[in-house]
Design a protein around this motif. Sequence first.
Motif, PDB file in Angstrom:
ATOM      1  N   ALA A 108       0.870  -1.179   0.000  1.00 34.81           N
ATOM      2  CA  ALA A 108       0.000   0.000   0.000  1.00 34.81           C
ATOM      3  C   ALA A 108       0.905   1.227   0.000  1.00 34.81           C
ATOM      4  N   PHE A 109       0.625   2.156  -0.874  1.00 34.37           N
ATOM      5  CA  PHE A 109       1.449   3.366  -0.961  1.00 34.37           C
ATOM      6  C   PHE A 109       0.714   4.558  -0.380  1.00 34.37           C
ATOM      7  N   LYS A 110       1.300   5.091   0.664  1.00 35.45           N
ATOM      8  CA  LYS A 110       0.751   6.269   1.352  1.00 35.45           C
ATOM      9  C   LYS A 110       1.532   7.497   0.892  1.00 35.45           C
ATOM     10  N   ALA A 111       1.244   8.633   1.512  1.00 36.34           N
ATOM     11  CA  ALA A 111       2.041   9.820   1.210  1.00 36.34           C
ATOM     12  C   ALA A 111       3.511   9.478   1.466  1.00 36.34           C
ATOM     13  N   PRO A 112       4.403   9.852   0.561  1.00 33.68           N
ATOM     14  CA  PRO A 112       5.801   9.421   0.674  1.00 33.68           C
ATOM     15  C   PRO A 112       6.500   9.935   1.937  1.00 33.68           C
ATOM     16  N   SER A 113       7.386   9.108   2.468  1.00 32.63           N
ATOM     17  CA  SER A 113       8.202   9.487   3.631  1.00 32.63           C
ATOM     18  C   SER A 113       9.297  10.445   3.172  1.00 32.63           C
ATOM     19  N   TRP A 123      11.327   5.184  -7.263  1.00 33.70           N
ATOM     20  CA  TRP A 123      12.267   4.435  -6.424  1.00 33.70           C
ATOM     21  C   TRP A 123      11.535   3.485  -5.458  1.00 33.70           C
ATOM     22  N   ARG A 124      10.541   4.034  -4.759  1.00 34.66           N
ATOM     23  CA  ARG A 124       9.852   3.192  -3.762  1.00 34.66           C
ATOM     24  C   ARG A 124       8.998   2.123  -4.448  1.00 34.66           C
ATOM     25  N   ILE A 125       8.670   2.357  -5.708  1.00 39.15           N
ATOM     26  CA  ILE A 125       7.843   1.425  -6.467  1.00 39.15           C
ATOM     27  C   ILE A 125       8.687   0.253  -6.960  1.00 39.15           C
ATOM     28  N   ASN A 139      -1.761  -1.424  -3.772  1.00 39.13           N
ATOM     29  CA  ASN A 139      -2.922  -0.685  -3.305  1.00 39.13           C
ATOM     30  C   ASN A 139      -2.515   0.798  -3.340  1.00 39.13           C
ATOM     31  N   ARG A 140      -2.900   1.499  -4.390  1.00 39.77           N
ATOM     32  CA  ARG A 140      -2.310   2.763  -4.845  1.00 39.77           C
ATOM     33  C   ARG A 140      -0.928   2.449  -5.397  1.00 39.77           C
ATOM     34  N   SER A 141      -0.334   3.444  -6.077  1.00 36.35           N
ATOM     35  CA  SER A 141       0.865   3.097  -6.849  1.00 36.35           C
ATOM     36  C   SER A 141       1.589   4.354  -7.300  1.00 36.35           C
ATOM     37  N   TYR A 143       0.932   5.797  -9.818  1.00 30.71           N
ATOM     38  CA  TYR A 143      -0.063   6.690 -10.435  1.00 30.71           C
ATOM     39  C   TYR A 143      -0.486   7.826  -9.507  1.00 30.71           C
ATOM     40  N   GLU A 144      -0.280   7.654  -8.195  1.00 28.74           N
ATOM     41  CA  GLU A 144      -0.572   8.779  -7.288  1.00 28.74           C
ATOM     42  C   GLU A 144       0.250  10.005  -7.679  1.00 28.74           C
ATOM     43  N   ASP A 145       1.377   9.756  -8.323  1.00 34.38           N
ATOM     44  CA  ASP A 145       2.257  10.867  -8.690  1.00 34.38           C
ATOM     45  C   ASP A 145       1.773  11.651  -9.906  1.00 34.38           C
ATOM     46  N   VAL A 146       0.674  11.198 -10.507  1.00 36.08           N
ATOM     47  CA  VAL A 146      -0.011  12.026 -11.506  1.00 36.08           C
ATOM     48  C   VAL A 146      -1.486  12.203 -11.133  1.00 36.08           C
TER      49      VAL A 146
HETATM   50  P1  AMP Z   1      -5.241   5.474   2.227  1.00 35.33           P
HETATM   51  O1  AMP Z   1      -4.967   4.665   0.997  1.00 35.33           O
HETATM   52  O2  AMP Z   1      -6.697   5.804   2.391  1.00 35.33           O
HETATM   53  O3  AMP Z   1      -4.613   4.928   3.438  1.00 35.33           O
HETATM   54  O4  AMP Z   1      -4.585   6.910   1.986  1.00 35.33           O
HETATM   55  C1  AMP Z   1      -3.282   7.041   1.559  1.00 35.33           C
HETATM   56  C2  AMP Z   1      -3.051   8.493   1.214  1.00 35.33           C
HETATM   57  O5  AMP Z   1      -1.733   8.651   0.711  1.00 35.33           O
HETATM   58  C3  AMP Z   1      -3.978   9.016   0.156  1.00 35.33           C
HETATM   59  O6  AMP Z   1      -4.545  10.243   0.562  1.00 35.33           O
HETATM   60  C4  AMP Z   1      -3.072   9.229  -1.037  1.00 35.33           C
HETATM   61  O7  AMP Z   1      -3.481  10.267  -1.885  1.00 35.33           O
HETATM   62  C5  AMP Z   1      -1.765   9.510  -0.372  1.00 35.33           C
HETATM   63  N1  AMP Z   1      -0.638   9.259  -1.291  1.00 35.33           N
HETATM   64  C6  AMP Z   1      -0.291   8.087  -1.845  1.00 35.33           C
HETATM   65  N2  AMP Z   1       0.751   8.260  -2.672  1.00 35.33           N
HETATM   66  C7  AMP Z   1       1.063   9.574  -2.647  1.00 35.33           C
HETATM   67  C8  AMP Z   1       2.044  10.363  -3.291  1.00 35.33           C
HETATM   68  N3  AMP Z   1       2.913   9.833  -4.152  1.00 35.33           N
HETATM   69  N4  AMP Z   1       2.084  11.679  -2.994  1.00 35.33           N
HETATM   70  C9  AMP Z   1       1.218  12.219  -2.132  1.00 35.33           C
HETATM   71  N5  AMP Z   1       0.256  11.526  -1.481  1.00 35.33           N
HETATM   72  C10 AMP Z   1       0.182  10.212  -1.737  1.00 35.33           C
END
Ligand code: AMP
Length: 328
Positions: A108-113, A123-125, A139-141, A143-146
Amino acid sequence: MPGQSDPLPASTSANAMKYSKRFRVEPGSKVKLADIDAGFKDRHEDRESAQSELEQNSRRLAELQYLMYAEDQRSLLIVLQAMDAGGKDGVVNHVISAMNPQGCAVHAFKAPSAEELAHDYLWRIHRVTPAKGQVTIFNRSHYEDVLVVRVHDLVPKKVWSKRYDEINDFEQFLTENGTHVVKFFLHIDAEEQLARFKQRLDDPGRHWKISESDYSERAYWDQYQAAFEDVLEKCSTEHAPWYVIPANHKWFRNLAVSQILVETLDSLGMKMPPARVDIAAMRAKYHAAEALEEGGAAADGADASSAEREAESQHGKKAKKHKDKKKS
Ligand code: AMP
Ligand code: MG
């Protein structure tokens, strides 16, 4: 992309409608999400009527994943994207539960650290793409970067606008190196999202899923839909297609995703690998071991009950093991 409310052909057997064709975004085509019915459920009335197909897909998925694992030659990357409450977690659960955990991973990809932000966005991908023989679900990817990054201007347009080509190149690179890439956009409409937010409020067991951003991001619905349309138009390719899955009905979403995965994996022509040993020689070894075992048991006293013989034979094996260990 074919219209999803087209009338069905006369024959409606399980294979009459290949979802891998029906829901695929044709490379280079235009996508208008508002025109795609998120509540589509094909010929099915409800979950019950789809149940046997769902189970059949799960069984086949398990076989195909076993084959991929045994073959150890290529891998599958499943990318999931959706609006909040679109059902990504539900698909992960459904797909994964059909598979042997040993051959699967979920990221699962969240907001980057801070560390991730200090690198390029792929890189993290790339460090968690699947190894040969493995299935990985994102779970997200990347593609969040666009998507979120574009909607919230987290980088300038001149930076994110280059990323579509970069992502296509990256996915082509993965494909050329044995990773099959399949991408699902789980399409719900705004009413369904709100209904799911309400379910979360009404169910204390789901309160943990609620976040402030659910509502703040919902205010950007149109911008997100536009960003998704660009992703689907620019990044659905022959080697890494996007599928738009009608996802208002959770069971239909699972049915369509599992069916497309089955169709994709079936099309790879995977083969059970040949044995790495001489099976005839192994069979001979087995019979020799069996004869020894039986001979030993017979000599261990004709009047002992079979239970006693079994217990003695187990004890004998342990004692021998102990002796062998001491010797070495
Ligand atoms: P969730 O999937 O509901 O736990 O939320 C994860 C959050 O991380 C979402 O609000 C995404 O928009 C955010 N997120 C994932 N990838 C990125 C990214 N590359 N840059 C900024 N936010 C991200
Ligand atoms: Mg969320």
